[in-house]
Design a protein around this motif. Structure first.
Motif, mmCIF file in Angstrom:
data_model
loop_
_atom_site.group_PDB
_atom_site.id
_atom_site.type_symbol
_atom_site.label_atom_id
_atom_site.label_comp_id
_atom_site.label_asym_id
_atom_site.label_seq_id
_atom_site.Cartn_x
_atom_site.Cartn_y
_atom_site.Cartn_z
ATOM 1 N N GLN A 90 -1.937 6.234 11.991
ATOM 2 C CA GLN A 90 -1.491 4.986 12.589
ATOM 3 C C GLN A 90 -1.682 3.811 11.622
ATOM 4 O OE1 GLN A 90 -0.290 5.408 16.128
ATOM 5 N NE2 GLN A 90 -0.282 7.297 14.930
ATOM 6 N N GLY A 91 -2.034 4.113 10.374
ATOM 7 C CA GLY A 91 -2.322 3.065 9.400
ATOM 8 C C GLY A 91 -1.301 2.931 8.297
ATOM 9 N N ALA A 92 -0.055 3.281 8.561
ATOM 10 C CA ALA A 92 0.958 3.236 7.509
ATOM 11 C C ALA A 92 1.172 1.824 6.983
ATOM 12 C CB ALA A 92 2.276 3.816 8.020
ATOM 13 N N SER A 93 1.026 0.811 7.831
ATOM 14 C CA SER A 93 1.174 -0.573 7.358
ATOM 15 C C SER A 93 0.099 -0.912 6.335
ATOM 16 C CB SER A 93 1.102 -1.541 8.538
ATOM 17 O OG SER A 93 2.192 -1.359 9.419
ATOM 18 N N LEU A 94 -1.115 -0.420 6.557
ATOM 19 C CA LEU A 94 -2.195 -0.640 5.596
ATOM 20 C C LEU A 94 -1.911 0.092 4.291
ATOM 21 C CD1 LEU A 94 -5.281 -0.303 7.981
ATOM 22 C CD2 LEU A 94 -3.941 -2.336 7.414
ATOM 23 N N PHE A 95 -1.310 1.279 4.390
ATOM 24 C CA PHE A 95 -0.918 2.001 3.173
ATOM 25 C C PHE A 95 0.048 1.153 2.349
ATOM 26 C CE2 PHE A 95 -1.310 6.376 5.489
ATOM 27 C CZ PHE A 95 -2.673 6.173 5.606
ATOM 28 N N ALA A 96 0.993 0.492 3.028
ATOM 29 C CA ALA A 96 1.988 -0.307 2.326
ATOM 30 C C ALA A 96 1.357 -1.523 1.659
ATOM 31 C CB ALA A 96 3.085 -0.750 3.305
ATOM 32 N N ILE A 97 0.397 -2.165 2.323
ATOM 33 C CA ILE A 97 -0.278 -3.321 1.716
ATOM 34 C C ILE A 97 -1.027 -2.890 0.464
ATOM 35 C CG2 ILE A 97 -2.113 -5.018 2.065
ATOM 36 C CD1 ILE A 97 -1.305 -5.106 5.018
ATOM 37 N N THR A 98 -1.718 -1.762 0.529
ATOM 38 C CA THR A 98 -2.420 -1.242 -0.645
ATOM 39 C C THR A 98 -1.438 -0.917 -1.758
ATOM 40 O OG1 THR A 98 -4.171 -0.326 0.760
ATOM 41 C CG2 THR A 98 -3.980 0.554 -1.470
ATOM 42 N N ALA A 99 -0.299 -0.331 -1.411
ATOM 43 C CA ALA A 99 0.705 0.013 -2.418
ATOM 44 C C ALA A 99 1.245 -1.238 -3.104
ATOM 45 C CB ALA A 99 1.849 0.798 -1.776
ATOM 46 N N LEU A 100 1.489 -2.287 -2.342
ATOM 47 C CA LEU A 100 1.975 -3.539 -2.932
ATOM 48 C C LEU A 100 0.943 -4.128 -3.881
ATOM 49 C CD1 LEU A 100 3.614 -5.173 0.213
ATOM 50 C CD2 LEU A 100 4.810 -4.387 -1.836
ATOM 51 N N ALA A 101 -0.319 -4.070 -3.487
ATOM 52 C CA ALA A 101 -1.378 -4.574 -4.367
ATOM 53 C C ALA A 101 -1.452 -3.763 -5.644
ATOM 54 C CB ALA A 101 -2.714 -4.552 -3.634
ATOM 55 N N ARG A 102 -1.289 -2.452 -5.562
ATOM 56 C CA ARG A 102 -1.307 -1.611 -6.747
ATOM 57 C C ARG A 102 -0.136 -1.936 -7.673
ATOM 58 N NH1 ARG A 102 -2.997 4.117 -3.740
ATOM 59 N NH2 ARG A 102 -5.266 3.808 -3.947
ATOM 60 N N ALA A 103 0.970 -2.357 -7.097
ATOM 61 C CA ALA A 103 2.142 -2.711 -7.897
ATOM 62 C C ALA A 103 2.054 -4.131 -8.440
ATOM 63 C CB ALA A 103 3.405 -2.551 -7.063
ATOM 64 N N GLY A 104 0.997 -4.850 -8.111
ATOM 65 C CA GLY A 104 0.823 -6.203 -8.612
ATOM 66 C C GLY A 104 1.656 -7.237 -7.892
ATOM 67 N N ALA A 105 2.186 -6.910 -6.713
ATOM 68 C CA ALA A 105 3.007 -7.854 -5.967
ATOM 69 C C ALA A 105 2.120 -8.788 -5.152
ATOM 70 C CB ALA A 105 3.963 -7.111 -5.033
ATOM 71 N N PRO A 106 2.396 -10.097 -5.143
ATOM 72 C CA PRO A 106 1.636 -11.011 -4.278
ATOM 73 C C PRO A 106 1.935 -10.713 -2.813
ATOM 74 C CG PRO A 106 3.474 -12.156 -5.316
ATOM 75 C CD PRO A 106 3.428 -10.793 -5.934
ATOM 76 N N VAL A 107 0.889 -10.681 -1.992
ATOM 77 C CA VAL A 107 1.030 -10.314 -0.582
ATOM 78 C C VAL A 107 0.450 -11.423 0.283
ATOM 79 C CG1 VAL A 107 0.502 -8.596 1.185
ATOM 80 C CG2 VAL A 107 0.821 -7.874 -1.189
ATOM 81 N N VAL A 108 1.174 -11.797 1.332
ATOM 82 C CA VAL A 108 0.643 -12.729 2.325
ATOM 83 C C VAL A 108 0.364 -11.954 3.608
ATOM 84 C CG1 VAL A 108 1.766 -14.756 1.354
ATOM 85 C CG2 VAL A 108 2.992 -13.383 3.024
ATOM 86 N N GLU A 109 -0.677 -12.364 4.310
ATOM 87 C CA GLU A 109 -1.115 -11.645 5.502
ATOM 88 C C GLU A 109 -0.254 -12.009 6.703
ATOM 89 O OE1 GLU A 109 -2.405 -9.133 7.738
ATOM 90 O OE2 GLU A 109 -3.744 -9.234 5.998
ATOM 91 N N ARG A 110 0.362 -10.982 7.298
ATOM 92 C CA ARG A 110 1.105 -11.168 8.528
ATOM 93 C C ARG A 110 0.742 -10.101 9.562
ATOM 94 N NH1 ARG A 110 1.584 -15.166 6.203
ATOM 95 N NH2 ARG A 110 3.477 -16.341 5.670
ATOM 96 N N LEU A 111 0.014 -9.100 9.142
ATOM 97 C CA LEU A 111 -0.270 -7.991 10.040
ATOM 98 C C LEU A 111 -1.351 -8.355 11.056
ATOM 99 C CD1 LEU A 111 0.679 -5.074 10.451
ATOM 100 C CD2 LEU A 111 -1.236 -4.334 9.028
ATOM 101 N N ASP A 112 -2.374 -9.084 10.621
ATOM 102 C CA ASP A 112 -3.456 -9.499 11.511
ATOM 103 C C ASP A 112 -3.804 -10.949 11.190
ATOM 104 O OD1 ASP A 112 -5.673 -9.905 13.049
ATOM 105 O OD2 ASP A 112 -6.790 -8.162 12.333
ATOM 106 N N ASN A 113 -3.352 -11.858 12.017
ATOM 107 C CA ASN A 113 -3.602 -13.285 11.791
ATOM 108 C C ASN A 113 -4.681 -13.834 12.716
ATOM 109 O OD1 ASN A 113 -2.238 -13.238 14.200
ATOM 110 N ND2 ASN A 113 -0.833 -14.902 13.694
#
Length: 288
Positions: A90-113
């Motif tokens: 049930q944590g696929a969204s967290l997998f995607a955030i980690t993947a974006l960080a590994r790719a060096g992409a800037p990420v803004v938090e929208r999953l848990d505000n």
């Protein structure tokens, strides 16, 4: 067949099984097998190499990944076990955030505000301060709120885990040999394997226009194998049985993380020129 040849065949079968069945121990990050206490290791997938290659390439070429956000990547398989609950992560969204960080992409938090919203509410009421030890000493001791201080995303990723198919292919065999007498020596052996698969569908959405600019769909097959051996025999007064085996299946949740990382790479790569990340994916697939 006389008693001695039968016993020889059965004992050879049992010896081969005991030789093949290795004890279950954990593997280290370098692939070596170790016993005893197991330490925490990095949770990489075969495509982590491609994501880190993307980050290195961006730094070398001066490329800038778009500011990203991740929405809901839900479990849409409908597969639920009565005893253990959902069959896939049930944590696929967290997998995607980690993947974006590994790719060096800037990420803004929208999953848990939750926290950010609470802090914003406190700041609006002038209850929030970055120097709380000065409370009561200055009327201006609160965190100011400015228009446009929250960073917006350029794109966001949403989607779902859409397939979980059991036993799309299977095979096996079972054999038994031994003496015909009730108390005779008997041996049995069996082996089987099966294939299942899991799939994800992801989409990249323009945060301003809400246009779906790209979609990807990937599936991964998982192989399970089982082998079992048995030996039984006795006399008119005593009997005995010996059995053993091994079973292994590729981890399902790790397969979901692998698919998400593969999809994130594809979605990010689609925002640059075709040859910007040439070789990154090949490096990952050769390494795996």
């Amino acid at each position: 067949m006389t008693r001695r040849p039968v016993q020889t065949v059965i004992l050879a079968l049992a010896f081969a099984g005991l030789t093949a069945a290795a004890p279950a121990v954990a593997a280290g990050p370098d692939g070596t097998v170790r016993g005893g206490r197991v330490h925490a290791t990095g949770n990489a997938t075969p495509y982590t190499v491609a994501l880190t290659c993307m980050a290195e390439r961006n730094q070398t070429l001066g490329l800038q990944s778009p500011r990203m956000a991740v929405g809901r990547i839900g479990d849409l398989t409908g597969r639920v076990d009565f005893d253990t609950g959902a069959r896939v992560s049930q944590g696929a969204s967290l997998f995607a955030i980690t993947a974006l960080a590994r790719a060096g992409a800037p990420v803004v938090e929208r999953l848990d505000n939750t926290v950010s919203q609470i802090e914003l509410d406190y700041a609006q009421k002038h209850l929030l301060s970055d120097t709380p030890e000065l409370a009561g000493q200055s009327a201006e001791n609160f965190r100011p709120i400015f228009a446009g201080q929250v960073a917006g995303s350029e794109y966001f990723i949403v989607g779902g885990i859409t397939e979980l198919n059991y036993n799309i292919q299977s095979s096996g065999f079972s054999a038994q040999v031994g003496e015909a007498a009730v108390t005779g020596l008997r041996g049995r052996a069996g082996a089987s394997d099966y294939v299942m698969n899991v799939a994800v569908d992801l989409r990249l959405v323009d945060s301003r226009s809400q246009i779906v600019v790209d979609t990807v769909s990937f599936q991964k097959q998982l192989v399970g194998r089982e082998m079992n051996l048995g030996l039984s025999g006795g006399s008119t007064t005593v009997g005995g049985a010996l059995s053993g085996g091994t079973q292994a299946v590729e981890p399902l949740q790790a397969a979901v993380r692998t698919l998400v990382e593969r999809g994130v790479f594809e979605l990010l790569a689609g925002r640059q020129t075709a040859d910007a990340y040439s070789g990154c994916l090949e490096r990952a697939e050769i390494g795996s």
